[in-house]
Motif scaffolding. Sequence first.
Motif, PDB file in Angstrom:
ATOM      1  N   PHE A 139      19.628  90.431  45.490  1.00  0.00           N
ATOM      2  CA  PHE A 139      20.722  91.058  46.242  1.00  0.00           C
ATOM      3  C   PHE A 139      21.169  92.370  45.610  1.00  0.00           C
ATOM      4  N   ASP A 140      20.384  92.860  44.672  1.00  0.00           N
ATOM      5  CA  ASP A 140      20.756  94.036  43.887  1.00  0.00           C
ATOM      6  C   ASP A 140      20.108  95.276  44.480  1.00  0.00           C
ATOM      7  N   PRO A 141      20.888  96.163  45.123  1.00  0.00           N
ATOM      8  CA  PRO A 141      20.274  97.302  45.816  1.00  0.00           C
ATOM      9  C   PRO A 141      19.874  98.467  44.929  1.00  0.00           C
ATOM     10  N   GLU A 142      20.448  98.559  43.721  1.00  0.00           N
ATOM     11  CA  GLU A 142      20.243  99.755  42.905  1.00  0.00           C
ATOM     12  C   GLU A 142      19.554  99.501  41.575  1.00  0.00           C
ATOM     13  N   GLY A 143      19.749  98.343  40.984  1.00  0.00           N
ATOM     14  CA  GLY A 143      19.216  98.108  39.651  1.00  0.00           C
ATOM     15  C   GLY A 143      20.150  97.212  38.862  1.00  0.00           C
ATOM     16  N   PRO A 144      19.926  97.096  37.560  1.00  0.00           N
ATOM     17  CA  PRO A 144      20.713  96.168  36.742  1.00  0.00           C
ATOM     18  C   PRO A 144      22.212  96.438  36.824  1.00  0.00           C
ATOM     19  N   HIS A 145      22.979  95.344  36.903  1.00  0.00           N
ATOM     20  CA  HIS A 145      24.443  95.433  36.914  1.00  0.00           C
ATOM     21  C   HIS A 145      24.994  94.759  35.675  1.00  0.00           C
ATOM     22  N   ASN A 146      26.157  95.191  35.277  1.00  0.00           N
ATOM     23  CA  ASN A 146      26.869  94.531  34.179  1.00  0.00           C
ATOM     24  C   ASN A 146      28.222  94.029  34.665  1.00  0.00           C
ATOM     25  N   ILE A 147      28.324  93.726  35.964  1.00  0.00           N
ATOM     26  CA  ILE A 147      29.578  93.195  36.484  1.00  0.00           C
ATOM     27  C   ILE A 147      29.895  91.901  35.744  1.00  0.00           C
ATOM     28  N   GLY A 148      31.086  91.805  35.207  1.00  0.00           N
ATOM     29  CA  GLY A 148      31.455  90.602  34.470  1.00  0.00           C
ATOM     30  C   GLY A 148      31.111  90.704  32.999  1.00  0.00           C
ATOM     31  N   GLY A 149      30.532  91.815  32.593  1.00  0.00           N
ATOM     32  CA  GLY A 149      30.224  91.982  31.185  1.00  0.00           C
ATOM     33  C   GLY A 149      28.731  92.016  30.913  1.00  0.00           C
ATOM     34  N   GLU A 150      28.385  92.538  29.794  1.00  0.00           N
ATOM     35  CA  GLU A 150      26.987  92.614  29.368  1.00  0.00           C
ATOM     36  C   GLU A 150      26.399  91.208  29.261  1.00  0.00           C
ATOM     37  N   GLY A 151      25.186  91.047  29.751  1.00  0.00           N
ATOM     38  CA  GLY A 151      24.496  89.773  29.589  1.00  0.00           C
ATOM     39  C   GLY A 151      24.825  88.729  30.617  1.00  0.00           C
ATOM     40  N   MET A 152      25.380  89.134  31.761  1.00  0.00           N
ATOM     41  CA  MET A 152      25.699  88.179  32.829  1.00  0.00           C
ATOM     42  C   MET A 152      24.553  88.143  33.844  1.00  0.00           C
ATOM     43  N   GLY A 153      23.964  86.979  34.027  1.00  0.00           N
ATOM     44  CA  GLY A 153      22.962  86.788  35.066  1.00  0.00           C
ATOM     45  C   GLY A 153      23.596  86.061  36.242  1.00  0.00           C
ATOM     46  N   TYR A 154      23.146  86.366  37.470  1.00  0.00           N
ATOM     47  CA  TYR A 154      23.825  85.846  38.659  1.00  0.00           C
ATOM     48  C   TYR A 154      22.887  85.027  39.544  1.00  0.00           C
ATOM     49  N   PHE A 155      23.512  84.047  40.195  1.00  0.00           N
ATOM     50  CA  PHE A 155      22.802  83.191  41.139  1.00  0.00           C
ATOM     51  C   PHE A 155      23.705  82.943  42.343  1.00  0.00           C
ATOM     52  N   ARG A 156      23.079  82.865  43.517  1.00  0.00           N
ATOM     53  CA  ARG A 156      23.814  82.509  44.739  1.00  0.00           C
ATOM     54  C   ARG A 156      23.539  81.046  45.063  1.00  0.00           C
ATOM     55  N   LEU A 157      24.605  80.263  45.122  1.00  0.00           N
ATOM     56  CA  LEU A 157      24.506  78.840  45.408  1.00  0.00           C
ATOM     57  C   LEU A 157      25.015  78.598  46.827  1.00  0.00           C
ATOM     58  N   SER A 158      24.170  78.078  47.692  1.00  0.00           N
ATOM     59  CA  SER A 158      24.570  77.819  49.073  1.00  0.00           C
ATOM     60  C   SER A 158      25.008  76.367  49.221  1.00  0.00           C
ATOM     61  N   PHE A 159      26.197  76.181  49.792  1.00  0.00           N
ATOM     62  CA  PHE A 159      26.704  74.828  50.022  1.00  0.00           C
ATOM     63  C   PHE A 159      26.585  74.399  51.478  1.00  0.00           C
ATOM     64  N   SER A 160      25.932  75.188  52.302  1.00  0.00           N
ATOM     65  CA  SER A 160      25.979  74.984  53.750  1.00  0.00           C
ATOM     66  C   SER A 160      25.196  73.777  54.230  1.00  0.00           C
ATOM     67  N   ILE A 161      24.066  73.451  53.595  1.00  0.00           N
ATOM     68  CA  ILE A 161      23.161  72.450  54.163  1.00  0.00           C
ATOM     69  C   ILE A 161      23.107  71.161  53.353  1.00  0.00           C
ATOM     70  N   VAL A 162      23.606  71.173  52.128  1.00  0.00           N
ATOM     71  CA  VAL A 162      23.447  70.007  51.258  1.00  0.00           C
ATOM     72  C   VAL A 162      24.540  68.963  51.515  1.00  0.00           C
ATOM     73  N   THR A 163      24.212  67.700  51.246  1.00  0.00           N
ATOM     74  CA  THR A 163      25.163  66.610  51.411  1.00  0.00           C
ATOM     75  C   THR A 163      26.090  66.526  50.194  1.00  0.00           C
ATOM     76  N   TYR A 164      27.096  65.676  50.299  1.00  0.00           N
ATOM     77  CA  TYR A 164      28.028  65.467  49.196  1.00  0.00           C
ATOM     78  C   TYR A 164      27.278  64.971  47.958  1.00  0.00           C
ATOM     79  N   GLU A 165      26.416  63.981  48.143  1.00  0.00           N
ATOM     80  CA  GLU A 165      25.678  63.422  47.009  1.00  0.00           C
ATOM     81  C   GLU A 165      24.732  64.454  46.404  1.00  0.00           C
ATOM     82  N   GLU A 166      24.034  65.223  47.243  1.00  0.00           N
ATOM     83  CA  GLU A 166      23.122  66.247  46.737  1.00  0.00           C
ATOM     84  C   GLU A 166      23.880  67.326  45.960  1.00  0.00           C
ATOM     85  N   THR A 167      25.061  67.678  46.442  1.00  0.00           N
ATOM     86  CA  THR A 167      25.864  68.687  45.753  1.00  0.00           C
ATOM     87  C   THR A 167      26.218  68.231  44.349  1.00  0.00           C
TER      88      THR A 167
END
Length: 572
Positions: free
Chosen positions: A527-555
């Motif tokens: 989702f990064d349009p330009e290159g490395p970001h340091n949002i949140g500080g140096e050394g922060m890696g990001y992940f998008r977690l989708s909650f739309s399709i998973v069940t309560y138990e799977e979550t």
Amino acid sequence: MNIDTVPFAAEPAAPRTGLPKARDMSHHLNSITKRREANKLKELYKYAAIPGMIPMAGGVPSPAIFPFETLSADILRYDHLPLNPPRIPKKQGLFEWLFSSSSPVTDKINIPKYAPDPTDPMAIQLATSLQYAAATGPPAFPVWLRKYVETVFKPAFADWDVLLDVGATDAMTKVCSMMLSEGDSVLVEEWTYPGAMNAYLPYDVNVVGLPMDHEGIIAADMDKVLAEWDVEKQGRFPRMLYTVPTGQNPTGATMLADRRREVYEICSKYDIVIVEDEPYYCLFMDEYVPQGVKLSPVAQASRDAETSEGGKGNDAFLKSLPPSFLHFDTDGRVIRFDTFSKTSCPGSRLGWVTSSPIFIERLTRISECGTQAPSGFATALTLTMLNHWGWDGYVRWLRGIKANYRMKRDWMLDALADSFHLESDSNGLNPLVITTPFGRRFTGYARPNPASAEGRWDEKRGLTGAHGKPLISYIPPSAGMFVFLGVHLSGHPEYAALGDDATRILADRLWRVLAKHHVLFAPGWAFDPEGPHNIGGEGMGYFRLSFSIVTYEETRDAMEVFAKVLGKFLNK
């Protein structure tokens, strides 16, 4: 009948009184778009609709040999989804499983080949739905969409109109085809939707990511970027802003009224077209409240109003939605995308654009030589469903969709709270909490072992003693389908040795380890349009977690696995 006065679906809606007309935006069209002409054969369709006309002009098959005589479907009732589902799903006992019906209550809709009055332009029939048609689609659909736009978005200029498309990705592709030339500059959020990137990057554009906080684009920073633009160093001045302002993908940020007004005024000041992509608009929800914490009286009253049945509940829901950029648009510079993908089904490939006359007319010309109108099956079934539910029924359906996604968001955030020890920056009490430019509200640490010497768990005060290293940070989303989660990868023992690419390398490693444990996140770099970001500080890696399709138990299972894997990963 005077054939010169025959109504035609491609003609714009009548201007609304009391509002200004859109400004001339033709200077935003590229040279190819300016040279596009109307399809000469498509223009004949309005004459074929005249009663008594013998249609010998078009090379179209006879509906008599269409193999589909009727089209029917069983659809859920508009009130199928509860407005206030329980925080924790009730486990079904053996007796309930044996004697309860697992089939939901449905209604049947039927679409005949020929309507009782085939000459009625508002009739839904297979003879016309499955026939060649104008790129604007069946005449009845724009009528319904105009009511929706007028009621929900309340545009601030008079001569707006709508155009059906084959989903927002199709719309974005067409808008780029209409506006962009090689070497142009495009403004986007500093984390943005990859599907949109695929539409504008082939034009070899200069992409500029705008700084964000928990409410999306920071208006002051955007103004600074534009005020200090250096054409010699940065290339052409931007003419397009692409934004997902509600439930932003991937961050979950939502622009509220004041922020949207500020961003619109900046775009008007610098003559920039706003492409407003809103797939999650009706998934705008309340702020997340941790489990066991009561809502404030004001918030509870708002929740009660929204979850009440009937017209008052519908009105409260519509009033709760953030205003569209259209609501501030007196120039006609907003091109808004809406879709049925999140409120009906993605496979219908059905959405629409709302914008000023010049953009709608040019996008129609592009559609005529490309996708043409969306599938007749999709438009016929969707419009019949909407008419069957009625206006109030459809709004009630949207409210149920919102409640369902709010429930699933809370499942994921509750599971994170149970899998990590969380500290909130909102209490202002803990100096170890990392407050970032991205507006994160929660930082997670490893759950303490009560028997260890490092710390013990107190039921009233939480963790006492050492916190250890921070593991994750995130802000609960107020809309959409995602939690955008940062991992403090700088705590990894190999971080310093890996050099400048440490964050990307370690994020990729962690993503692969999680996938091996059957937990699949979307990596932030997608989702990064330009290159490395340091949002949140140096050394922060990001992940998008989708909650739309998973069940309560799977979550819950996924967050437990995530916490264990992350703990081992960062302590190698």
